[in-house]
Design a protein around this motif. Structure first.
Motif, mmCIF file in Angstrom:
data_model
loop_
_atom_site.group_PDB
_atom_site.id
_atom_site.type_symbol
_atom_site.label_atom_id
_atom_site.label_comp_id
_atom_site.label_asym_id
_atom_site.label_seq_id
_atom_site.Cartn_x
_atom_site.Cartn_y
_atom_site.Cartn_z
ATOM 1 N N VAL A 38 0.843 -1.195 0.000
ATOM 2 C CA VAL A 38 0.000 0.000 0.000
ATOM 3 C C VAL A 38 0.882 1.249 0.000
ATOM 4 O O VAL A 38 2.071 1.199 0.344
ATOM 5 C CB VAL A 38 -0.952 -0.001 1.216
ATOM 6 C CG1 VAL A 38 -1.978 -1.103 1.092
ATOM 7 C CG2 VAL A 38 -0.176 -0.131 2.511
ATOM 8 N N PRO A 39 0.321 2.397 -0.395
ATOM 9 C CA PRO A 39 1.128 3.626 -0.517
ATOM 10 C C PRO A 39 1.839 4.046 0.764
ATOM 11 O O PRO A 39 2.933 4.615 0.699
ATOM 12 C CB PRO A 39 0.096 4.676 -0.942
ATOM 13 C CG PRO A 39 -0.986 3.900 -1.610
ATOM 14 C CD PRO A 39 -1.053 2.591 -0.900
ATOM 15 N N SER A 40 1.239 3.799 1.923
ATOM 16 C CA SER A 40 1.876 4.243 3.167
ATOM 17 C C SER A 40 3.231 3.585 3.383
ATOM 18 O O SER A 40 4.128 4.171 4.003
ATOM 19 C CB SER A 40 0.962 3.959 4.359
ATOM 20 O OG SER A 40 0.752 2.570 4.525
ATOM 21 N N ARG A 112 -1.122 4.451 -5.778
ATOM 22 C CA ARG A 112 -0.097 5.118 -4.982
ATOM 23 C C ARG A 112 -0.628 6.296 -4.168
ATOM 24 O O ARG A 112 0.056 7.296 -3.981
ATOM 25 C CB ARG A 112 1.050 5.589 -5.871
ATOM 26 C CG ARG A 112 1.860 4.463 -6.468
ATOM 27 C CD ARG A 112 3.019 4.977 -7.277
ATOM 28 N NE ARG A 112 3.670 3.902 -8.006
ATOM 29 C CZ ARG A 112 4.453 4.095 -9.066
ATOM 30 N NH1 ARG A 112 4.677 5.323 -9.499
ATOM 31 N NH2 ARG A 112 5.009 3.073 -9.682
ATOM 32 N N GLY A 113 -1.858 6.194 -3.707
ATOM 33 C CA GLY A 113 -2.396 7.237 -2.851
ATOM 34 C C GLY A 113 -2.760 8.520 -3.577
ATOM 35 O O GLY A 113 -2.935 9.558 -2.937
ATOM 36 N N GLN A 114 -2.895 8.447 -4.899
ATOM 37 C CA GLN A 114 -3.291 9.637 -5.641
ATOM 38 C C GLN A 114 -4.739 10.007 -5.319
ATOM 39 O O GLN A 114 -5.558 9.163 -4.969
ATOM 40 C CB GLN A 114 -3.154 9.399 -7.152
ATOM 41 C CG GLN A 114 -1.727 9.318 -7.648
ATOM 42 C CD GLN A 114 -1.663 9.188 -9.163
ATOM 43 O OE1 GLN A 114 -2.609 8.731 -9.797
ATOM 44 N NE2 GLN A 114 -0.541 9.581 -9.744
ATOM 45 N N THR A 115 -5.056 11.293 -5.469
ATOM 46 C CA THR A 115 -6.430 11.742 -5.279
ATOM 47 C C THR A 115 -7.264 11.327 -6.490
ATOM 48 O O THR A 115 -6.722 11.043 -7.568
ATOM 49 C CB THR A 115 -6.496 13.265 -5.119
ATOM 50 O OG1 THR A 115 -6.050 13.893 -6.328
ATOM 51 C CG2 THR A 115 -5.638 13.730 -3.960
ATOM 52 N N SER A 324 -10.841 10.067 1.615
ATOM 53 C CA SER A 324 -10.438 8.688 1.300
ATOM 54 C C SER A 324 -9.191 8.647 0.441
ATOM 55 O O SER A 324 -8.264 7.865 0.701
ATOM 56 C CB SER A 324 -11.585 7.956 0.587
ATOM 57 O OG SER A 324 -12.683 7.760 1.439
ATOM 58 N N SER A 325 -9.159 9.483 -0.599
ATOM 59 C CA SER A 325 -8.041 9.433 -1.544
ATOM 60 C C SER A 325 -6.979 10.485 -1.252
ATOM 61 O O SER A 325 -5.898 10.444 -1.849
ATOM 62 C CB SER A 325 -8.555 9.625 -2.972
ATOM 63 O OG SER A 325 -9.067 10.943 -3.163
ATOM 64 N N GLY A 326 -7.272 11.428 -0.335
ATOM 65 C CA GLY A 326 -6.324 12.505 -0.084
ATOM 66 C C GLY A 326 -5.420 12.256 1.110
ATOM 67 O O GLY A 326 -4.203 12.425 1.022
ATOM 68 N N PRO A 614 4.384 5.525 -13.682
ATOM 69 C CA PRO A 614 5.828 5.396 -13.926
ATOM 70 C C PRO A 614 6.522 4.761 -12.734
ATOM 71 O O PRO A 614 6.045 4.869 -11.591
ATOM 72 C CB PRO A 614 6.282 6.848 -14.129
ATOM 73 C CG PRO A 614 5.248 7.679 -13.456
ATOM 74 C CD PRO A 614 3.960 6.938 -13.621
ATOM 75 N N PRO A 615 7.661 4.074 -12.973
ATOM 76 C CA PRO A 615 8.361 3.435 -11.849
ATOM 77 C C PRO A 615 8.857 4.471 -10.852
ATOM 78 O O PRO A 615 9.162 5.610 -11.202
ATOM 79 C CB PRO A 615 9.523 2.701 -12.533
ATOM 80 C CG PRO A 615 9.704 3.399 -13.848
ATOM 81 C CD PRO A 615 8.348 3.866 -14.256
ATOM 82 N N LEU A 616 8.920 4.055 -9.591
ATOM 83 C CA LEU A 616 9.384 4.951 -8.542
ATOM 84 C C LEU A 616 10.897 5.053 -8.535
ATOM 85 O O LEU A 616 11.594 4.079 -8.831
ATOM 86 C CB LEU A 616 8.919 4.433 -7.180
ATOM 87 C CG LEU A 616 7.429 4.542 -6.857
ATOM 88 C CD1 LEU A 616 7.131 3.776 -5.570
ATOM 89 C CD2 LEU A 616 7.019 5.992 -6.724
#
Length: 625
Positions: A38-40, A112-115, A324-326, A614-616
């Motif tokens: 997960v993004p966190s 990736r936790g995007q809005t 939720s998404s922010g 895109p890759p991180l």
């Protein structure tokens, strides 16, 4: 007993829905994977992306989405009668609101936790992302203005609530430092903070009610300096600036966790008080308020479509997709937590809205109380010297023969405070303490949404800065100033004036702003559903359970906005209210553009996955450790 039957039936419906419909969504539609990264963890920076235990993130998410929405909305809507409000809250939260929140959270977790605004650019079209961000900016500006004004009104009307609300700030910072920097246990300091908050309620009610009017210049409340609501609003937005730029672990998370404990205690007291009052026969729903009102205030909007935008957060709210998404998707530690956080929090908010409806009807019917000079409360009496109870008490508050222009946001919030305090008094709690507890409940709910909303607006401004190529606007301090300044300017506007009367005071524009908030907020929910529809369709998943709510949440708010803009008696255009008319027009045009983009993209979307992110950079991945 009718009050208890309504409450028990509603709560049972929420529990059944969570364990059936909610689990079906998690397992069969979104295929929740506890092993997914997960993004966190993937983007951990300990500022915005912070893996957080379920109990803490649930508290943050619930208090952030709830705010005053499930309080103010139902408190206003019951003038149409308690039954329509109740049906919309129960069925709306189960089949629309909770699906909306859970869907936005899951889509963001897998991007990736995007809005939702950013995700729309890849799922629908790049232009859709810009449109969505602009709609978000308009919607959040109104949300912040309304919630800031509500808290300021509570502080002005109920000064006994001020001490405990502000006391939570230093306590939150201390707990944040203790837990996140020193690895301390969370439970003990949180319980200690809870005790201090309730001591603040006692001292605020007895000895230290903070009334700004005592220190303000002796000028009319129609001016800026002499109006405590205006001054409180300004102070609140100064706080929001700092809350938006500080790391989430330092203030936002611990404050929301403390508030969640306080709110749970207050809600349990409210629930127990309702049961005690219902069992004693002092809180009869049928005897206190009409199920469907036969008369409504002169100039009031019609129930269709306004019921669906007046009660927003208690049934469905576009603001929730931003939380939720922010912020929430950046802190959830496992996809396994998404069902309880996303779907469960919305059902709990629906339960709160049910309690508000009952408090504003059965609770208000338990009696009208007037504050005495010594701080105590006595039941009000009519001209014949008899206590004002039952439907008489409800009509004093809602006055079905009155004018809609006489309704004030503080008056409607006061209906819940007074009705809820009446419930608590059935437990033997003194009226002054009961009122302080419920007023603190309202103010704390609103404050958690206000500071989270400011941070979300900062994200939106920064994302827009990247689109319009203004690097200075991407700076978090500059972006926060834009977020705070725009909301503060809107919050300080004058409210509606009585025909032939003097101009309304500054900082009373909630009666104007609430319909705009409801309409733009619900349009945002419709557009968030659209993003979820595209996400599922591209993966050949069923979409019917999202498509139908999407259509409802696009049509109803559009209908309400057009009524507000062009109604011959009170419309913004005939009344010359160019500010609200301009915001409404811009919102409608952006919505139509967004729908057009979706229709153009739909033929190529079904069964076709969007482009991968895109890759991180290697540094971002390693920081997750």
């Amino acid at each position: 007993m009718d009050t208890l039957l309504v409450a028990l039936g509603s709560f049972l419906g929420f529990i059944i829905a969570y364990n059936t419909y909610g689990r079906w969504l998690a397992r069969k539609v979104f295929n929740v994977d506890p092993q997914a990264v997960v993004p966190s963890h993937e983007l951990r920076d300990d500022v915005d992306f912070v893996p957080t235990r379920r109990s803490v993130i649930f508290g943050h998410h619930f208090t952030s989405i709830a705010g005053t929405g499930p309080i103010v909305g139902p408190a206003i809507a019951v003038f149409w009668g308690w039954l329509p409000a109740l049906l919309w809250v129960v069925f709306g939260s189960i089949f629309i609101g909770a699906v909306h929140d859970f869907g936005a959270l899951m889509v963001s977790l897998r991007n990736r936790g995007q809005t939702v605004g950013e995700i729309a650019g890849r799922l629908i079209s790049p232009r859709a992302s810009v449109i969505f961000l602009l709609i978000l900016f308009f919607a959040l500006t109104v949300v912040l203005a309304v919630f800031g004004q509500v808290i300021a009104s509570i502080f002005s009307i109920y000064p006994q609530s001020v001490l405990s609300v502000w006391l939570s700030l230093p306590l939150a910072v201390a707990i944040g430092l203790w837990c996140c920097r020193h690895g301390g246990n969370l439970l003990i300091p949180s319980l200690g903070a809870l005790v201090l908050l309730y001591l603040g309620v006692v001292f605020g009610a007895d000895s230290l009610p903070i009334n700004l009017q005592q220190w303000l210049p002796e000028v009319t409340t129609h001016s800026l300096l002499g109006n405590p609501t205006v001054v409180w609003t300004a102070i609140l937005f100064v706080y929001c600036f700092f809350a938006s730029v500080l790391p989430v672990w330092l203030l936002l998370q611990p404050r929301d966790y403390i508030n969640s404990l306080q709110l749970v205690v207050a809600l349990l007291l409210l629930l127990c008080g309702m049961f005690a009052a219902g069992l004693s026969g002092h809180a009869g729903l049928m005897a206190s308020a009409p199920a469907i009102a036969k008369e409504i205030p002169v100039g009031a909007p019609p129930i269709w479509p306004f019921l669906f935008i007046t009660i927003a957060c208690g049934a469905v709210s576009g603001f929730h997709c931003l939380v939720s998404s922010g912020t929430t998707s950046k802190q959830v530690a496992s996809e396994n937590d998404a069902l309880s956080v996303g779907y469960g929090s919305m059902l709990l908010e629906g339960a709160l809205a049910v309690l508000v409806i009952l408090a504003c009807c059965a609770g208000v019917g338990m009696g009208k109380y007037d504050r005495q000079a010594d701080g105590t409360y006595q039941v009000a009496v009519n001209s014949a010297g008899k206590p004002i109870l039952g439907s008489d008490a409800w009509h004093v508050r809602y006055d079905s023969a009155g004018s809609w222009s006489n309704f004030r946001l503080g008056q409607m919030v006061g209906a819940f405070v007074d009705g809820g305090a009446n419930f608590l008094s059935a437990l033997g709690i003194a009226q002054r303490y009961a009122i302080a507890i419920i007023a603190m409940l309202v103010a704390c709910f609103a404050a958690t949404t206000l500071d989270t909303g400011t941070r979300l607006q900062r994200y939106v401004v920064q994302e827009l800065a990247g689109v319009v190529k203004i690097p200075s606007l991407a700076n978090k301090y500059v972006a926060t100033m834009v977020a705070v300044g725009s909301a503060l300017g809107l919050a300080l506007m004058r409210g509606p004036s009585a025909p032939g009367g003097p101009p309304a005071p500054y900082g009373t524009g909630g009666q104007y702003l609430w319909p705009l908030f409801g309409a733009t907020n619900q349009l945002l929910a419709g557009l968030a559903f659209m993003v979820t529809v595209f996400y599922l369709a591209r993966r050949n998943k069923p979409i019917w359970f999202v498509l139908l709510p999407m259509i409802v949440m696009i049509i109803m708010p559009l209908w309400a906005l057009l009524w507000n803009m062009f109604n011959t008696e009170s419309g913004w255009w005939p009344q010359g209210n160019l500010l609200l008319f301009s915001i409404g027009t811009a919102t409608i045009l952006l919505q139509m553009w967004m729908v057009a983009e979706a229709l153009l993209a739909w033929p190529k979307a079904k069964g076709v996955l969007e482009d991968s992110l895109p890759p991180l950079p290697a540094r971002s991945v390693s920081s997750a450790s």
